[in-house]
Design a protein around this motif. Sequence first.
Motif, short mmCIF file in Angstrom:
data_model
loop_
_atom_site.label_atom_id
_atom_site.label_comp_id
_atom_site.label_asym_id
_atom_site.label_seq_id
_atom_site.Cartn_x
_atom_site.Cartn_y
_atom_site.Cartn_z
N VAL A 80 96.83 -106.42 -71.87
CA VAL A 80 95.83 -107.08 -71.09
C VAL A 80 95.80 -106.78 -69.61
CG1 VAL A 80 95.60 -109.11 -72.46
CG2 VAL A 80 97.27 -108.89 -70.90
N MET A 81 96.90 -105.87 -69.18
CA MET A 81 96.70 -105.68 -67.72
C MET A 81 95.62 -104.55 -67.79
SD MET A 81 100.75 -105.14 -66.87
CE MET A 81 100.57 -104.25 -65.24
N ARG A 82 95.55 -103.39 -68.62
CA ARG A 82 94.41 -102.43 -68.71
C ARG A 82 93.25 -103.08 -68.95
NH1 ARG A 82 96.69 -98.31 -72.54
NH2 ARG A 82 98.25 -99.65 -72.90
N GLU A 83 93.33 -104.19 -69.64
CA GLU A 83 91.78 -104.73 -69.97
C GLU A 83 91.29 -105.22 -68.59
OE1 GLU A 83 92.25 -106.03 -74.48
OE2 GLU A 83 92.67 -107.56 -73.06
N ASN A 84 92.16 -105.86 -67.67
CA ASN A 84 91.70 -106.38 -66.58
C ASN A 84 91.21 -105.32 -65.45
OD1 ASN A 84 91.99 -109.54 -65.84
ND2 ASN A 84 93.31 -109.27 -67.51
N TYR A 85 92.02 -104.27 -65.66
CA TYR A 85 91.80 -103.02 -64.71
C TYR A 85 90.26 -102.62 -65.03
CZ TYR A 85 96.90 -102.88 -63.86
OH TYR A 85 98.21 -102.91 -63.76
N LEU A 86 89.89 -102.58 -66.41
CA LEU A 86 88.68 -102.25 -67.01
C LEU A 86 87.69 -102.92 -66.17
CD1 LEU A 86 86.74 -100.89 -68.71
CD2 LEU A 86 87.53 -102.65 -70.64
N TYR A 87 87.87 -104.42 -66.31
CA TYR A 87 87.03 -105.58 -65.70
C TYR A 87 86.71 -104.82 -64.12
CZ TYR A 87 84.22 -109.68 -64.65
OH TYR A 87 82.93 -110.49 -64.46
N GLN A 88 87.74 -104.61 -63.47
CA GLN A 88 87.58 -104.15 -61.95
C GLN A 88 86.81 -102.78 -61.93
OE1 GLN A 88 91.21 -102.98 -60.06
NE2 GLN A 88 90.40 -102.50 -58.13
N TYR A 89 86.93 -102.15 -62.93
CA TYR A 89 86.16 -100.76 -62.88
C TYR A 89 84.66 -101.14 -62.98
CZ TYR A 89 84.60 -96.26 -64.06
OH TYR A 89 83.87 -94.89 -64.20
N LEU A 90 84.29 -102.12 -64.00
CA LEU A 90 82.94 -102.32 -63.99
C LEU A 90 82.13 -102.88 -62.99
CD1 LEU A 90 83.30 -103.43 -68.05
CD2 LEU A 90 82.21 -101.42 -67.11
N SER A 91 83.04 -104.04 -62.50
CA SER A 91 82.59 -104.94 -61.43
C SER A 91 82.30 -104.13 -60.21
CB SER A 91 83.37 -106.10 -61.30
OG SER A 91 84.73 -105.82 -61.10
N ASP A 92 83.23 -103.18 -59.68
CA ASP A 92 83.16 -102.27 -58.75
C ASP A 92 81.84 -101.45 -58.69
OD1 ASP A 92 85.40 -103.15 -57.66
OD2 ASP A 92 86.79 -101.39 -57.75
N TRP A 93 81.64 -101.04 -60.04
CA TRP A 93 80.28 -100.11 -59.96
C TRP A 93 79.09 -101.14 -60.16
CZ3 TRP A 93 76.60 -100.18 -64.20
CH2 TRP A 93 75.62 -98.91 -64.15
N CYS A 94 78.93 -102.21 -60.67
CA CYS A 94 77.41 -102.94 -61.13
C CYS A 94 77.27 -103.81 -59.82
CB CYS A 94 77.56 -103.75 -61.95
SG CYS A 94 78.76 -104.89 -62.23
N GLY A 95 78.27 -104.04 -58.83
CA GLY A 95 77.93 -104.78 -57.58
C GLY A 95 77.88 -106.15 -58.00
N ASP A 96 77.60 -106.94 -56.88
CA ASP A 96 77.73 -108.70 -56.88
C ASP A 96 76.54 -109.24 -57.65
OD1 ASP A 96 79.90 -108.17 -55.01
OD2 ASP A 96 78.47 -108.54 -53.29
N ASP A 97 75.23 -108.73 -57.48
CA ASP A 97 74.17 -109.40 -58.25
C ASP A 97 74.00 -109.11 -59.59
OD1 ASP A 97 73.36 -110.38 -55.56
OD2 ASP A 97 72.19 -108.57 -55.40
N ALA A 98 75.10 -108.23 -60.17
CA ALA A 98 74.73 -107.81 -61.78
C ALA A 98 75.72 -108.87 -62.23
CB ALA A 98 75.24 -106.51 -61.94
N ILE A 99 75.51 -108.75 -63.79
CA ILE A 99 76.36 -109.79 -64.48
C ILE A 99 76.85 -109.04 -65.89
CG2 ILE A 99 76.44 -111.65 -65.97
CD1 ILE A 99 73.97 -113.14 -64.10
N ILE A 100 78.24 -108.90 -65.74
CA ILE A 100 79.01 -108.24 -67.01
C ILE A 100 78.63 -109.37 -68.07
CG2 ILE A 100 81.10 -107.45 -68.03
CD1 ILE A 100 81.78 -106.64 -65.08
N LEU A 101 78.15 -108.75 -69.20
CA LEU A 101 77.71 -109.82 -70.21
C LEU A 101 78.80 -109.72 -71.44
CD1 LEU A 101 73.98 -109.45 -70.48
CD2 LEU A 101 74.97 -111.39 -69.27
N HIS A 102 78.99 -108.52 -71.79
CA HIS A 102 79.82 -108.09 -72.94
C HIS A 102 80.88 -106.84 -72.56
CE1 HIS A 102 80.51 -107.45 -77.33
NE2 HIS A 102 80.39 -106.42 -77.05
N VAL A 103 82.03 -107.14 -73.11
CA VAL A 103 82.87 -105.90 -72.96
C VAL A 103 83.79 -105.83 -74.28
CG1 VAL A 103 85.14 -104.98 -71.76
CG2 VAL A 103 83.32 -106.35 -70.29
N HIS A 104 84.04 -104.57 -74.88
CA HIS A 104 84.55 -104.23 -76.00
C HIS A 104 85.87 -103.32 -75.61
CE1 HIS A 104 86.29 -103.55 -80.25
NE2 HIS A 104 85.87 -102.60 -79.85
N ASP A 105 86.81 -103.52 -75.98
CA ASP A 105 88.03 -102.40 -75.50
C ASP A 105 88.96 -102.16 -76.76
OD1 ASP A 105 90.73 -103.82 -74.82
OD2 ASP A 105 89.08 -104.94 -74.02
#
Length: 432
Positions: free
Chosen positions: A320-345
């Motif tokens: 789960v540490m790497r899963e949260n690192y994954l979320y950071q990578y995605l949120s850094d890329w998409c920006g504040d106004d975007a919404i991450i809807l679905h993640v599969h790892d």
Amino acid sequence: MSEVPTAPKADILQSDEWQKAVDYSITDEDIERQRALLGFDQAARTREYIQVATEDNIRNFAHGCGDDNPLFTDPDYARKTRWGGIVAPGMMTGVINRPMLGDPVPDEIKRLRKSLFKGIHVFVSGSTWDFYRPVRPGDTIYSFNGDETCEVKASEFAGRSVITVRRDVKVNQRGEVVAVYRILRVLTERKTAAKKGKNLSIQPASYTDEEFAAIEAVYAGEQVQGANKRWFEDVEKGDTLGKQAKGPLTVTDVICFHAGGYGFVPYAPTANRLAHKNRQRIPAFYVKNEHGIPDVAQRLHWDPKWAQAIGNPMAYDYGVMRENYLYQYLSDWCGDDAIILHVHDEIRKFNYMGDVQMVTGEVLAKRTEDGQNLVDVAVKFVNQRGEESVRATATIALPSKANPLPMYRDVPRDLAHKAAQMMARHWELGGK
């Protein structure tokens, strides 16, 4: 990679305590009982380290993952965003829980669960997240959960294994579904893993000053999109998501993740009298170390000798540490106004102490669905040995010129109804 026929010759591995620790097997009866439990949901009575989100614990959790995104950590910055204040990194929802009250567990379910897979090692091997609402300071999170699937497979690492998926439905104090978290778990026999010893030939990583400087250069070049909108119109299939570094992994990283709020309840590390009570409650979870002291089985994340005892060359991270690192990578890329809807790892390899992961991604497709402008992306983590340790996909709603503020998807009607029922019963029973 050569096969190592025996476990390492540490004293603990030759002792009666070691034999006792690994002498548990997956049985046909366990598998039958696990399958009989499928489809049964119950209120989660776990009291996690964090029960109510606050600005402080959101910031601390983000920092425990190495994430300094101001949307999660800076109230003054966050107030100027579309959210009007701090919001939690999406996967933090998985570590927040206040006990939900519910009807008693039927006796038949209790019988099926009693000593189920006793002494069997459990690896988190991946997850799927569907996000429906943000978590804000003041939100209390409850949950109900149950196992959805159970498969038996032959594992390269540990022979016979059982793979299960548990669904956790995360609900806020208003009875709204915040997220659905499906956890893929692999259960393996400790003795089988140790005997196969496939990974024991892996050597600890070390770095020259020049090699470490190259890692630092990746960190220095990382970008947070933040308030700069990533417009849907500007994204094309094949675009890169950039590159980030994670690691080299240290015991300090594991400590930071726990300090940030990862409780691992009900098997949480505890001290002194609480540890005594825990040893009485779950004695099978405690195994003597080389000094004869019973300690938690999860210490394989920081104790190299115990990690070797279950067939690994050294300690390694929580998946789960790497899963949260994954979320950071995605949120850094998409920006504040975007919404991450679905993640599969999928967690495909261990991340050992000293390993560094390079994270890269690309846009797989862009599409419009139900008025939302969506991009599908693929992400991978590759370690210094050139091995892919995480493979992931995600769907993100991006702002567009026609729709500058994308929205979350609606919760499936049957799930929303069940969540409302579960919370209504919680209040009826006097829940707080």
